[in-house]
Design a protein around this motif. Structure first.
Motif, PDB file in Angstrom:
ATOM      1  N   UNK A  36      45.186  13.693  -1.799  1.00 48.94           N
ATOM      2  CA  UNK A  36      45.576  13.183  -2.921  1.00 48.94           C
ATOM      3  C   UNK A  36      45.935  13.957  -4.049  1.00 48.94           C
ATOM      4  N   UNK A  37      45.630  14.948  -4.052  1.00 47.28           N
ATOM      5  CA  UNK A  37      45.994  16.310  -4.972  1.00 47.28           C
ATOM      6  C   UNK A  37      47.429  16.628  -4.654  1.00 47.28           C
ATOM      7  N   UNK A  38      47.791  16.782  -3.426  1.00 52.44           N
ATOM      8  CA  UNK A  38      49.091  17.011  -3.086  1.00 52.44           C
ATOM      9  C   UNK A  38      49.970  16.119  -3.485  1.00 52.44           C
ATOM     10  N   UNK A  39      49.560  14.461  -3.145  1.00 49.31           N
ATOM     11  CA  UNK A  39      50.682  13.643  -3.470  1.00 49.31           C
ATOM     12  C   UNK A  39      50.735  13.353  -5.107  1.00 49.31           C
ATOM     13  N   UNK A  40      49.857  13.659  -5.917  1.00 49.88           N
ATOM     14  CA  UNK A  40      49.940  13.748  -7.379  1.00 49.88           C
ATOM     15  C   UNK A  40      50.873  14.780  -7.842  1.00 49.88           C
ATOM     16  N   UNK A  41      50.625  15.927  -7.110  1.00 48.89           N
ATOM     17  CA  UNK A  41      51.360  17.143  -7.710  1.00 48.89           C
ATOM     18  C   UNK A  41      52.881  16.989  -7.189  1.00 48.89           C
ATOM     19  N   UNK A  42      52.960  16.263  -5.982  1.00 51.91           N
ATOM     20  CA  UNK A  42      54.250  16.184  -5.623  1.00 51.91           C
ATOM     21  C   UNK A  42      55.037  15.171  -6.368  1.00 51.91           C
ATOM     22  N   UNK A  43      54.582  14.296  -6.917  1.00 48.26           N
ATOM     23  CA  UNK A  43      55.139  13.032  -7.657  1.00 48.26           C
ATOM     24  C   UNK A  43      55.803  13.856  -8.960  1.00 48.26           C
TER      25      UNK A  43
END
Length: 206
Positions: A36-43
């Motif tokens: 979840x954190x990776x997806x948020x940062x990547x966005x």
């Protein structure tokens, strides 16, 4: 690979978002929380907003994508798949309470160093872009390591320190990356790349 020092305070709403995932609870991070954190940062890089909080992300993205173009990843400006060929990381892997000039002890950088080295080993990047004097200092020792990537240093990407990706002062940087990739820098390639850089700037800074 892009390496920076970006330890500012969480953006509006991020604390509540992390809390909803349980990330404010001490202990180990679960695989799902990490995703979840990776997806948020990547966005923040793939689909950044237009506000002041994302100037950092948008400037860096223009340089990352321009470098990828030179290395042979000729994605359309509107494409999102470029992120699969790039990794963004911070030399200090935490946030701070204040946005401006947080004092980070040397021991904190040293504690994060094994994670940076693990990322380098995992991704084996061909090119490393270090943004800002602190990031440049921390990655300088990598030049002496076997199988280290080519390292290029640039100014920190906020407060007008870094000129737009279209500025001709960056031509030498991209020419050097082209040499690494074995790209012949013909007039046609130069024109195509100039058009791509202009399109990147228009996309991220309309």
């Amino acid at each position: 690979m892009v390496v920076t020092l970006n330890p500012g305070a969480p953006m509006d709403g991020e604390r509540d978002l992390y809390a909803s995932w349980g990330l404010t609870v001490p202990g180990c991070v679960s695989e799902n929380q990490a995703k979840l954190l990776m997806a948020h940062c990547t966005k923040q890089y793939v689909a950044p907003g237009r506000g002041a909080d994302t100037v950092f992300h948008r400037k860096i993205t223009t340089f990352a994508r321009a470098s990828l173009w030179v290395l042979g990843h000729r994605d359309a400006v509107s494409a999102d798949g470029w992120i699969d060929n790039c990794w963004f990381t911070d030399i200090f892997k935490c946030s701070t309470r204040a946005e401006s000039a947080p004092r980070i002890p040397k021991a904190a950088f040293a504690a994060c160093r094994p994670h940076l080295e693990a990322e380098l080993a995992a991704f084996a990047p061909r090119v490393l872009l270090a943004f800002g004097a602190t990031a440049a200092r921390e990655v300088a020792s990598l030049r002496n390591q076997q199988h280290s990537p080519a390292i290029f240093t640039l100014p920190f990407p906020v407060n007008a320190g870094l000129a737009a990706v279209t500025d001709t002062k960056h031509d030498a940087l991209f020419h050097q990356i082209a040499l690494l990739a074995g790209v012949g820098w013909t007039e046609q390639i130069h024109r195509e790349f100039a058009a791509y850089r202009a399109a990147l700037l228009a996309r991220y800074f309309p």
